[in-house]
Design an enzyme around this catalytic site. Structure first.
Site, PDB file in Angstrom:
ATOM      1  N   HIS A   1      -2.696  -1.263  -4.611  1.00  0.00           N
ATOM      2  CA  HIS A   1      -4.155  -1.307  -4.668  1.00  0.00           C
ATOM      3  C   HIS A   1      -4.722   0.104  -4.603  1.00  0.00           C
ATOM      4  O   HIS A   1      -4.022   1.052  -4.234  1.00  0.00           O
ATOM      5  CB  HIS A   1      -4.723  -2.174  -3.539  1.00  0.00           C
TER       6      HIS A   1
ATOM      7  N   SER B   1       0.829  -1.196   0.000  1.00  0.00           N
ATOM      8  CA  SER B   1       0.000   0.000   0.000  1.00  0.00           C
ATOM      9  C   SER B   1       0.877   1.264   0.000  1.00  0.00           C
ATOM     10  O   SER B   1       1.691   1.439  -0.893  1.00  0.00           O
ATOM     11  CB  SER B   1      -0.937  -0.041   1.212  1.00  0.00           C
TER      12      SER B   1
END
Length: 232
Positions: free
Chosen positions: A135, A112
């Site tokens: 993501h 992330s």
């Protein structure tokens, strides 16, 4: 200062700040070691007993690295699942703005918002078993349906993909493709890249371990010393 006091200060620095000065180099390079472990904590404290890296600790430490006449390079070790986006980006921007040699090493994972932190160094490594997950930006694990909130999240997502592209060998378009991939992760959108895949995609510079990262940093410091001596 006695050796005992110096060792006690070093242990306290590791415990509180996740950092330490490496001074045993045969080249007598003074390197600051910084660890980014657990969740990136922002304006709100993480809950429970979760391990966290506090951005209010890292920012003054990075300022010290830049301002110090003694510290010649920074080695960053990462094993994080991500965390506060604004805090992570602020740390990444500060690392990227340092004038001194910087090397990052992904151990375990840099997921992330850990992605921008990994690529913020001037040269990056990842261990063979290391992973990186790209993501979309989300809130509490879900997309928000309110138009204004969604627009802000898209803008934040664009800031992240632009930073990744600016500090790696990937294009922003390719990063967005991996970010919105629906076939890779179970019950989620995005892509998991293992060590060699992260290098193949151009996100990370090289697969390697601790010795590789330190050797590269020493090489970069020697090169900086050479350039300074030529300009004198």
């Amino acid at each position: 200062m006695s050796d005992g006091v110096r060792e006690e200060q070093k242990r306290e620095e590791i415990k509180e700040m996740g950092s330490v000065d490496l001074e045993g180099s045969k080249n007598r390079h003074k390197i600051k070691l910084l660890t980014v472990i657990g969740e990136i904590e922002g304006h709100e404290a993480v809950s429970g007993n979760a391990k966290a890296t506090k951005y209010e600790h890292l920012l003054p430490l990075l300022a010290e690295v830049e301002d110090s006449d003694e510290i010649e390079g920074l080695l960053i070790l990462l094993n994080t699942l991500g965390g506060d986006v604004e805090a992570g980006l602020s740390i990444a921007e500060m690392i990227a703005s340092l004038s001194k040699p910087t090397v990052s090493l992904v151990l375990g994972g840099s997921h992330s918002i850990g992605g921008p932190l990994a690529v913020s160094a001037k040269y990056s490594f990842i261990v063979p078993s290391g992973t990186m997950i790209i993501h979309p930006v989300r809130s509490n694990g879900m997309f928000i349906g309110i138009t204004q909130s969604l627009r802000n999240m898209i803008k934040t997502q664009d800031r992240i993909t632009r930073f990744l592209a600016d500090h790696s060998h990937m294009t922003q378009k390719r990063i967005e493709e991996l970010m919105l991939n629906q076939r890779e992760l179970v019950k989620d959108v995005g892509t998991l890249l293992e060590g060699k895949d992260a290098v193949r995609e151009g996100l990370i510079d090289e697969v390697g371990g601790m010795s590789d990262a330190l050797n590269k940093l020493h090489e970069m410091i020697d090169e900086c010393r050479r350039k300074k001596s030529e300009n004198m």
